[in-house]
Write an enzyme that holds these catalytic residues in place. Sequence first.
Site, PDB file in Angstrom:
ATOM      1  N   GLY A 136       0.827  -1.207   0.000  1.00  0.00           N
ATOM      2  CA  GLY A 136       0.000   0.000   0.000  1.00  0.00           C
ATOM      3  C   GLY A 136       0.856   1.248   0.000  1.00  0.00           C
ATOM      4  O   GLY A 136       0.513   2.261   0.605  1.00  0.00           O
ATOM      5  N   ASP A 194      -0.749  -7.319  -5.045  1.00  0.00           N
ATOM      6  CA  ASP A 194      -2.067  -7.338  -4.417  1.00  0.00           C
ATOM      7  C   ASP A 194      -1.890  -7.841  -2.982  1.00  0.00           C
ATOM      8  O   ASP A 194      -1.464  -8.981  -2.764  1.00  0.00           O
ATOM      9  CB  ASP A 194      -2.989  -8.259  -5.215  1.00  0.00           C
ATOM     10  CG  ASP A 194      -4.377  -8.396  -4.604  1.00  0.00           C
ATOM     11  OD1 ASP A 194      -4.608  -7.881  -3.498  1.00  0.00           O
ATOM     12  OD2 ASP A 194      -5.235  -9.036  -5.253  1.00  0.00           O
ATOM     13  N   ASP A 239       2.264  -1.847  -4.432  1.00  0.00           N
ATOM     14  CA  ASP A 239       0.851  -1.493  -4.393  1.00  0.00           C
ATOM     15  C   ASP A 239       0.172  -2.182  -5.565  1.00  0.00           C
ATOM     16  O   ASP A 239       0.841  -2.730  -6.442  1.00  0.00           O
ATOM     17  CB  ASP A 239       0.648   0.030  -4.467  1.00  0.00           C
ATOM     18  CG  ASP A 239      -0.624   0.479  -3.739  1.00  0.00           C
ATOM     19  OD1 ASP A 239      -1.687  -0.141  -3.966  1.00  0.00           O
ATOM     20  OD2 ASP A 239      -0.559   1.446  -2.946  1.00  0.00           O
ATOM     21  N   ILE A 240      -1.154  -2.120  -5.576  1.00  0.00           N
ATOM     22  CA  ILE A 240      -1.921  -2.748  -6.649  1.00  0.00           C
ATOM     23  C   ILE A 240      -1.893  -1.882  -7.908  1.00  0.00           C
ATOM     24  O   ILE A 240      -2.293  -2.291  -8.982  1.00  0.00           O
ATOM     25  CB  ILE A 240      -3.358  -3.032  -6.169  1.00  0.00           C
ATOM     26  CG1 ILE A 240      -4.020  -4.115  -7.024  1.00  0.00           C
ATOM     27  CG2 ILE A 240      -4.192  -1.758  -6.087  1.00  0.00           C
ATOM     28  CD1 ILE A 240      -5.180  -4.815  -6.370  1.00  0.00           C
ATOM     29  N   ARG A 241      -1.436  -0.624  -7.766  1.00  0.00           N
ATOM     30  CA  ARG A 241      -1.287   0.307  -8.892  1.00  0.00           C
ATOM     31  C   ARG A 241       0.012   1.076  -8.700  1.00  0.00           C
ATOM     32  O   ARG A 241       0.555   1.110  -7.602  1.00  0.00           O
ATOM     33  CB  ARG A 241      -2.458   1.302  -8.917  1.00  0.00           C
ATOM     34  CG  ARG A 241      -2.570   2.092  -7.626  1.00  0.00           C
ATOM     35  CD  ARG A 241      -3.775   3.007  -7.552  1.00  0.00           C
ATOM     36  NE  ARG A 241      -3.971   3.487  -6.183  1.00  0.00           N
ATOM     37  CZ  ARG A 241      -3.355   4.537  -5.658  1.00  0.00           C
ATOM     38  NH1 ARG A 241      -2.470   5.221  -6.382  1.00  0.00           N
ATOM     39  NH2 ARG A 241      -3.589   4.919  -4.415  1.00  0.00           N
ATOM     40  N   GLY A 289      -0.624   4.909  -1.199  1.00  0.00           N
ATOM     41  CA  GLY A 289      -1.698   5.604  -0.501  1.00  0.00           C
ATOM     42  C   GLY A 289      -1.213   6.868   0.198  1.00  0.00           C
ATOM     43  O   GLY A 289      -0.045   7.247   0.100  1.00  0.00           O
ATOM     44  N   GLN A 290      -2.137   7.517   0.924  1.00  0.00           N
ATOM     45  CA  GLN A 290      -1.826   8.799   1.567  1.00  0.00           C
ATOM     46  C   GLN A 290      -0.655   8.675   2.546  1.00  0.00           C
ATOM     47  O   GLN A 290       0.279   9.478   2.514  1.00  0.00           O
ATOM     48  CB  GLN A 290      -3.069   9.330   2.297  1.00  0.00           C
ATOM     49  CG  GLN A 290      -2.880  10.750   2.827  1.00  0.00           C
ATOM     50  CD  GLN A 290      -3.955  11.172   3.824  1.00  0.00           C
ATOM     51  OE1 GLN A 290      -4.690  10.342   4.351  1.00  0.00           O
ATOM     52  NE2 GLN A 290      -4.031  12.457   4.090  1.00  0.00           N
ATOM     53  N   TYR A 328     -15.150  -0.081   8.558  1.00  0.00           N
ATOM     54  CA  TYR A 328     -13.717   0.179   8.759  1.00  0.00           C
ATOM     55  C   TYR A 328     -13.326  -0.043  10.217  1.00  0.00           C
ATOM     56  O   TYR A 328     -12.339  -0.733  10.520  1.00  0.00           O
ATOM     57  CB  TYR A 328     -13.415   1.618   8.340  1.00  0.00           C
ATOM     58  CG  TYR A 328     -11.970   2.041   8.468  1.00  0.00           C
ATOM     59  CD1 TYR A 328     -10.968   1.410   7.739  1.00  0.00           C
ATOM     60  CD2 TYR A 328     -11.617   3.108   9.295  1.00  0.00           C
ATOM     61  CE1 TYR A 328      -9.642   1.818   7.840  1.00  0.00           C
ATOM     62  CE2 TYR A 328     -10.292   3.527   9.397  1.00  0.00           C
ATOM     63  CZ  TYR A 328      -9.315   2.884   8.668  1.00  0.00           C
ATOM     64  OH  TYR A 328      -8.003   3.280   8.773  1.00  0.00           O
ATOM     65  N   LYS A 348     -10.748  -2.790  11.866  1.00  0.00           N
ATOM     66  CA  LYS A 348      -9.572  -2.375  12.628  1.00  0.00           C
ATOM     67  C   LYS A 348      -9.603  -2.942  14.051  1.00  0.00           C
ATOM     68  O   LYS A 348      -8.569  -3.364  14.588  1.00  0.00           O
ATOM     69  CB  LYS A 348      -9.461  -0.842  12.662  1.00  0.00           C
ATOM     70  CG  LYS A 348      -9.032  -0.245  11.321  1.00  0.00           C
ATOM     71  CD  LYS A 348      -7.651  -0.733  10.898  1.00  0.00           C
ATOM     72  CE  LYS A 348      -7.148  -0.107   9.624  1.00  0.00           C
ATOM     73  NZ  LYS A 348      -5.863  -0.674   9.158  1.00  0.00           N
TER      74      LYS A 348
END
Length: 312
Positions: A9, A53, A35-37, A12-13, A143, A147
């Site tokens: 990941g 993934d 990451d997946i992208r 991400g942010q 979410y 968590k």
Amino acid sequence: MQKPILILGACGQIGTELTMELRNKYGRESVIASDIREGNNSLMESGPFELLDATNYEAIENVVMHYEIDEVYLMAAMLSATAEKFPMRAWNLNMGSLFNILNLAREGKISKIFWPSSIAVFGPNTPKDDTPQSTIMEPSTVYGISKQSGERWCEYYFKKFGVDVRSVRYPGLISWKTMPGGGTTDYAVEIYHDALKKGSYQSFLDKETRLPMMYMDDAIRATISLMESPAENLTIRSSYNLGSMSFTPNEVAKSIQKHIPDFTISYAPDFRQQIADSWPSSIDDTPARKDWGWQPGFDLDQTTVEMLENLK
């Protein structure tokens, strides 16, 4: 010499800035982003990258063995507002990815894990002010449920199998480098962009909704500091409360008006208001301060200066 680190990941942010900071600290070749992208240019050009993934155990295992990975930072997740729209997809990503990494550690293929939790683990019956480390946790969002479940599994794997897994409960995070990724606290980033572009902002949360927040630099520093702490100092193996500042949309607007006097804000609360209402307004992070010396460095006005100057 730092043993190789894998970040899942990484685009991400949080992942983007964490990757860059770890590469600055340990060297570009020591930190494998995935990451997946693909991510932004600066991330992609700063060191090794793998399309990966986080829910695919075999693919992760292959990367771990290929690079002889020692530590994994699992930053892949579907955040609160997006998860409400895609509940099962969020559950499968948030839990499946965690089990993959916990099981790799249980099998001795990696030695240390960072996994982020969130203030979303708390719920409407949690004490709102100075929310303690251990308290009522009845999350009312997909979410938050994922968590809270993750925290329990982290602690279980530590106690049962000796897995060295470490975690913090992030508050809302504010950054100028990357856009937010579908969370309930996204307004605190969007407002600075709109202040500069439009001179006004329409908030999706009510003006007096007070939530715990943190400037991204503090969040990255906390994450790395926890990972570098001696294992024997750590008393929490579910997830540490992490505090910094708390504010309302109205207070951010006033902070911005010190620099942009004509800035205006209006309010049109949407479905995210209900999520925010179930979360704490401030956090007691005494164990983090005691166990590994946590101290925040930014307050609201300092954050506003950083955001406006850098976004300009």
